[in-house]
Scaffold this active site. Structure first.
Site, PDB file in Angstrom:
ATOM      1  N   GLU A 173       0.367  -2.506  24.216  1.00 17.04           N
ATOM      2  CA  GLU A 173       1.060  -1.226  24.275  1.00 17.04           C
ATOM      3  C   GLU A 173       0.505  -0.379  25.414  1.00 17.04           C
ATOM      4  OE1 GLU A 173       0.874   0.617  20.414  1.00 17.04           O
ATOM      5  OE2 GLU A 173       1.869  -1.061  19.419  1.00 17.04           O
ATOM      6  N   ARG A 219       1.158  -3.423  12.510  1.00 16.62           N
ATOM      7  CA  ARG A 219       0.298  -3.648  13.665  1.00 16.62           C
ATOM      8  C   ARG A 219       0.761  -4.910  14.385  1.00 16.62           C
ATOM      9  NH1 ARG A 219      -1.202   0.939  14.345  1.00 16.62           N
ATOM     10  NH2 ARG A 219      -3.260   1.786  13.830  1.00 16.62           N
ATOM     11  N   GLY A 261       0.824  -1.203   0.000  1.00 14.23           N
ATOM     12  CA  GLY A 261       0.000   0.000   0.000  1.00 14.23           C
ATOM     13  C   GLY A 261       0.859   1.253   0.000  1.00 14.23           C
ATOM     14  N   HIS A 287       6.029   2.697  19.030  1.00 17.00           N
ATOM     15  CA  HIS A 287       4.912   3.004  18.123  1.00 17.00           C
ATOM     16  C   HIS A 287       4.962   4.464  17.671  1.00 17.00           C
ATOM     17  CE1 HIS A 287       0.538   1.737  16.983  1.00 17.00           C
ATOM     18  NE2 HIS A 287       1.126   2.434  16.029  1.00 17.00           N
TER      19      HIS A 287
END
Length: 350
Positions: free
Chosen positions: A284, A255, A174, A303
């Site tokens: 997280e 992810r 993507g 992250h």
């Protein structure tokens, strides 16, 4: 008509306001609400995810407001039921997970998002983590800071790897994966891609389109760039890692749900993987007792692959452009629930 800028400490209200002024001029009134993220971690708010702030403060701020521009504010059913003037909820992130889309549609509130806002930042961070893992940058830096000169890292069995002429497998092609492919080409790597939603013609000249088993068996570096769906959840586990060549590197900036992290730790402990690099995790923040914190040869960041100043500005300008289209009655470019829009997207008062 009033617009609420519900920014935070990353996508600042001043940045949102400037983008709206550029799009709409200075005559439109803009009120502000500052949400506590990232100083306070995001989480579930009622039925929505990855949100910041409370329903109560958002309800209060949205009284008399038709349009909300935000990144993290929680658009819940309760918020919608108590904010009858709201017509557009513009979310400056890649997916509006902090919005209850069915409830928004029921209430005639269009929800837009900002695809690609952090694609360049995430792609660059992915390559940075890959290089750091392949060349053991964090370990050697830490040891040198503690006055330890590790000359033994020049031993053949300890020395790092190059990207040049290395086969790099990207799971997903993507906005982010395609950028990573082009950067890897610049290093002289041979890039393989597995993406069932992208055909071979789309990757021609950039990468070789292959199935996942072939990608795993041929790639010295594997980097994940897929969305989390029922089909992709847990897609890389012990069997898939075992199929990778010895001394491979596994990278995940997508992810945490895509990957079995215990299987990665097992593979690192027994020496099958050379290194791993992660920006996302199954939980997280990472719990203090996690194996990830004591398994060797893992490079980690909290992250923040998509966190750049350009990302914050992109988020503001993409959402401001959607606000402009909505007010002018033009079709929205990134609407998550087009069924909610009346009259082709035109702004009308209730």
């Amino acid at each position: 008509m009033c617009i609420l800028a519900a920014g935070d400490h990353f996508v600042l209200n001043s940045t949102i306001r400037d983008a709206l002024r550029e799009e709409l001029g200075s005559h439109v009134p803009i009120s502000e609400l500052t949400l506590p993220w990232p100083d306070v971690p995001f989480g579930d708010v009622a039925e929505v995810h990855e949100a910041s702030g409370s329903e109560e403060e958002l309800i209060e701020a949205l009284q008399g407001v038709a349009i909300c521009v935000t990144q993290m504010a929680p658009l819940t059913r309760r918020v919608l039921e108590n904010c009858p003037d709201l017509r557009l909820f513009a979310v400056g992130r890649g997916g509006p997970v902090n919005a209850n889309l069915p409830a928004a549609s029921e209430h005639g509130v269009a929800v837009t998002f900002a695809p690609g806002r952090n694609a360049t930042a995430t792609a660059e961070h992915t390559v940075a983590l890959t290089l750091a893992a392949m060349r053991r940058v964090p370990q050697t830096h830490s040891e040198l800071r503690s006055a330890t000169w590790r000359g033994d890292y020049y031993r053949y069995d300890q020395v790092g790897l190059e990207l040049r002429e290395t086969t790099v497998g990207l799971v997903g092609f993507g906005a982010i994966g395609s950028r990573v492919a082009r950067i890897m080409n610049g290093f002289g790597a041979h890039v393989l891609v597995h993406d069932p939603y992208t055909d071979k013609a789309a990757v021609e000249g950039v990468a070789e389109h292959v199935g996942l088993p072939e990608l795993l068996s041929r790639s010295r570096v594997v980097s994940l760039h897929a969305r989390v769906t029922p089909e992709t959840t847990g897609m890389i586990g012990a069997a898939q890692i075992a199929a990778m060549p010895p001394d491979s590197v596994l990278v995940n900036c997508a992810r945490g749900a895509l990957l079995d992290y215990d299987a990665v730790c097992d593979a690192l402990d027994r020496g099958h993987l050379f290194a791993a690099a992660f920006d996302v995790f199954p939980a997280e923040p990472v719990p203090p007792g996690s194996r990830l914190l004591r398994t060797p040869n893992i490079v980690m960041t909290p992250h923040l692959a998509g966190a750049s100043r350009q990302t914050a500005h992109q988020a503001a300008f993409i959402t401001a452009a959607e606000v402009g289209r909505f007010i002018r009655g033009e079709p929205l470019s990134h609407c998550a629930n087009p069924e909610a829009i009346d009259n082709g997207g035109a702004f009308t008062t209730r």
